[in-house]
Design a protein around this motif. Sequence first.
Motif, mmCIF file in Angstrom:
data_model
loop_
_atom_site.group_PDB
_atom_site.id
_atom_site.type_symbol
_atom_site.label_atom_id
_atom_site.label_comp_id
_atom_site.label_asym_id
_atom_site.label_seq_id
_atom_site.Cartn_x
_atom_site.Cartn_y
_atom_site.Cartn_z
ATOM 1 N N UNK A 76 46.752 41.694 54.144
ATOM 2 C CA UNK A 76 45.300 41.783 54.081
ATOM 3 C C UNK A 76 44.783 43.212 54.189
ATOM 4 N N UNK A 77 45.401 44.026 55.015
ATOM 5 C CA UNK A 77 44.898 45.398 55.193
ATOM 6 C C UNK A 77 45.017 46.216 53.908
ATOM 7 N N UNK A 78 46.176 46.202 53.215
ATOM 8 C CA UNK A 78 46.230 46.927 51.932
ATOM 9 C C UNK A 78 45.245 46.368 50.901
ATOM 10 N N UNK A 79 45.054 45.053 50.893
ATOM 11 C CA UNK A 79 44.094 44.450 49.969
ATOM 12 C C UNK A 79 42.678 44.903 50.295
ATOM 13 N N UNK A 80 42.369 45.003 51.590
ATOM 14 C CA UNK A 80 41.046 45.478 52.003
ATOM 15 C C UNK A 80 40.838 46.933 51.588
ATOM 16 N N UNK A 81 41.891 47.743 51.697
ATOM 17 C CA UNK A 81 41.794 49.140 51.273
ATOM 18 C C UNK A 81 41.544 49.228 49.772
ATOM 19 N N UNK A 82 42.247 48.387 49.005
ATOM 20 C CA UNK A 82 42.037 48.344 47.550
ATOM 21 C C UNK A 82 40.603 47.928 47.231
ATOM 22 N N UNK A 83 40.092 46.935 47.958
ATOM 23 C CA UNK A 83 38.710 46.492 47.753
ATOM 24 C C UNK A 83 37.726 47.613 48.056
ATOM 25 N N UNK A 84 38.039 48.429 49.070
ATOM 26 C CA UNK A 84 37.175 49.548 49.412
ATOM 27 C C UNK A 84 37.096 50.578 48.298
ATOM 28 N N UNK A 85 38.244 50.897 47.708
ATOM 29 C CA UNK A 85 38.278 51.853 46.600
ATOM 30 C C UNK A 85 37.519 51.293 45.397
ATOM 31 N N UNK A 86 37.766 50.009 45.095
ATOM 32 C CA UNK A 86 37.087 49.375 43.962
ATOM 33 C C UNK A 86 35.580 49.328 44.176
ATOM 34 N N UNK A 87 35.152 49.018 45.408
ATOM 35 C CA UNK A 87 33.722 48.941 45.701
ATOM 36 C C UNK A 87 33.062 50.310 45.586
ATOM 37 N N UNK A 88 33.758 51.352 46.035
ATOM 38 C CA UNK A 88 33.219 52.707 45.897
ATOM 39 C C UNK A 88 33.037 53.055 44.423
ATOM 40 N N UNK A 89 34.012 52.673 43.599
ATOM 41 C CA UNK A 89 33.905 52.908 42.157
ATOM 42 C C UNK A 89 32.730 52.123 41.581
ATOM 43 N N UNK A 90 32.551 50.891 42.046
ATOM 44 C CA UNK A 90 31.425 50.084 41.584
ATOM 45 C C UNK A 90 30.095 50.701 41.961
ATOM 46 N N UNK A 91 29.993 51.194 43.195
ATOM 47 C CA UNK A 91 28.757 51.827 43.644
ATOM 48 C C UNK A 91 28.471 53.102 42.853
ATOM 49 N N UNK A 92 29.527 53.820 42.464
ATOM 50 C CA UNK A 92 29.353 55.034 41.665
ATOM 51 C C UNK A 92 28.800 54.713 40.283
ATOM 52 N N UNK A 93 29.076 53.490 39.818
ATOM 53 C CA UNK A 93 28.651 53.101 38.465
ATOM 54 C C UNK A 93 27.318 52.364 38.451
ATOM 55 N N UNK A 94 26.716 52.154 39.621
ATOM 56 C CA UNK A 94 25.470 51.379 39.689
ATOM 57 C C UNK A 94 24.394 51.963 38.775
ATOM 58 N N UNK A 95 24.256 53.278 38.781
ATOM 59 C CA UNK A 95 23.213 53.906 37.975
ATOM 60 C C UNK A 95 23.548 53.982 36.494
ATOM 61 N N UNK A 96 24.790 53.665 36.127
ATOM 62 C CA UNK A 96 25.217 53.803 34.735
ATOM 63 C C UNK A 96 25.227 52.486 33.975
ATOM 64 N N UNK A 97 25.243 51.388 34.702
ATOM 65 C CA UNK A 97 25.405 50.082 34.074
ATOM 66 C C UNK A 97 24.161 49.237 34.294
ATOM 67 N N UNK A 98 23.737 48.544 33.278
ATOM 68 C CA UNK A 98 22.592 47.634 33.381
ATOM 69 C C UNK A 98 23.034 46.395 34.153
ATOM 70 N N UNK A 99 22.611 46.325 35.406
ATOM 71 C CA UNK A 99 23.055 45.212 36.248
ATOM 72 C C UNK A 99 22.501 43.866 35.790
ATOM 73 N N UNK A 100 21.448 43.891 34.998
ATOM 74 C CA UNK A 100 20.907 42.622 34.493
ATOM 75 C C UNK A 100 21.916 41.886 33.626
ATOM 76 N N UNK A 101 22.862 42.627 33.049
ATOM 77 C CA UNK A 101 23.891 41.982 32.232
ATOM 78 C C UNK A 101 24.803 41.108 33.083
ATOM 79 N N UNK A 102 24.927 41.465 34.360
ATOM 80 C CA UNK A 102 25.837 40.737 35.225
ATOM 81 C C UNK A 102 25.240 39.423 35.735
ATOM 82 N N UNK A 103 23.913 39.387 35.860
ATOM 83 C CA UNK A 103 23.283 38.234 36.490
ATOM 84 C C UNK A 103 23.568 36.921 35.758
ATOM 85 N N UNK A 104 23.392 36.839 34.423
ATOM 86 C CA UNK A 104 23.717 35.582 33.742
ATOM 87 C C UNK A 104 25.183 35.185 33.904
ATOM 88 N N UNK A 105 26.070 36.182 33.888
ATOM 89 C CA UNK A 105 27.502 35.887 34.053
ATOM 90 C C UNK A 105 27.766 35.323 35.445
#
Length: 255
Positions: A76-105
Motif C-alpha cells: 500500500x505505501x508504494x501504491x500511495x506514493x505512486x498515487x501522490x506523483x500521479x495526483x501532482x501531475x494531474x494538478x499540474x494539468x488542471x489549467x491545461x485541460x477542459x475539466x468539463x470533458x471529464x464530467x460526462x465520462x
Amino acid sequence: MDVADWAVLLTAATAAGWVDAVVGGGGLIILPTLFVVMPGVAPQTALGTNKIAAFSGTTAAVITFARKVPMQWKSLVPAAALAGVAAAAGSAAVGLIDRDLFIPIVMVVLVAVAIFVTLRPSIGVTLATHPPTRRKALLVLGISAGLIGLYDGLLGPGTGTFLIISFATLLGTEFVQAAAMAKVINCGSNLGSLIFLGATGHVLWALGLAMAVGNVVGAVIGSRMALARGAEFVRVVLLVVVIGMVLRLGWQQFA
C-alpha cells in the motif's frame, strides 16, 4: 468571510470527512460549498484548500482503520506514493485541460457502478472464494493508484469511491477492507496534490487548516461507523453517495 460563512464551511468539511471515510466523495460537498461561499475563488485555489482538509481527514481515517483492519503496508505505501506523483501531475494539468470533458465520462462510470453494485449484492459484502495472487494484487493496486490518483489531481470528487469499487470488484475485497485500503491510496494522492498546489500558491492555509479540524472529526466518526456496522452499511452508503454524485454532477453539467 463572516461567522456564518465559517460555520457553513466547517459543517461541510465535517460532513465531507464522514462521507470520505466510509465510501469517498467528500469533495462533492466541500468544493461546491467553497464556490458558493467564495464565488470569486479560482478552481485551483478551491482544490488546493480542500486538499488540506482531505489529507487530514484521510490520514485520520487510515489511523482509525489500521487499528482494526489488517493492512498490507509493503504494497500500500508504494501504491500511495505512486498515487501522490500521479495526483501532482494531474494538478499540474488542471489549467491545461477542459475539466468539463471529464464530467460526462465520470457520470457514466458512476451510473455503471451503481447498476453493478445493485445487481451484484455480494460484491464487497463477502470475501472472494479465490483470493488474487500477489502479482495480480500489485498490478491492480498500481494501475488503480496511477489512474485514479491522476483523476484526483485533475478533478477529485469520488476518488475514494472509485478505489473501493476497484478493490472490491478486481480483488474480491470486502467493503470495509477496501475502504481501509482506499484511504491509504487516497492519503497519498491528497498529499501529492497538496504539495504541488501549495508550492504554486493555490492554497488558503488558514481556511484549509480550520476545515481540516472538522474533516478529521467527520473522518474518525465515519471510519468507526464503517468498522462497527460492517460491509452492508458501507454498501448502502456507497449507493446513496454514488447516486448523489451523479445528480450533483448532472446539475453542474446541464443546469
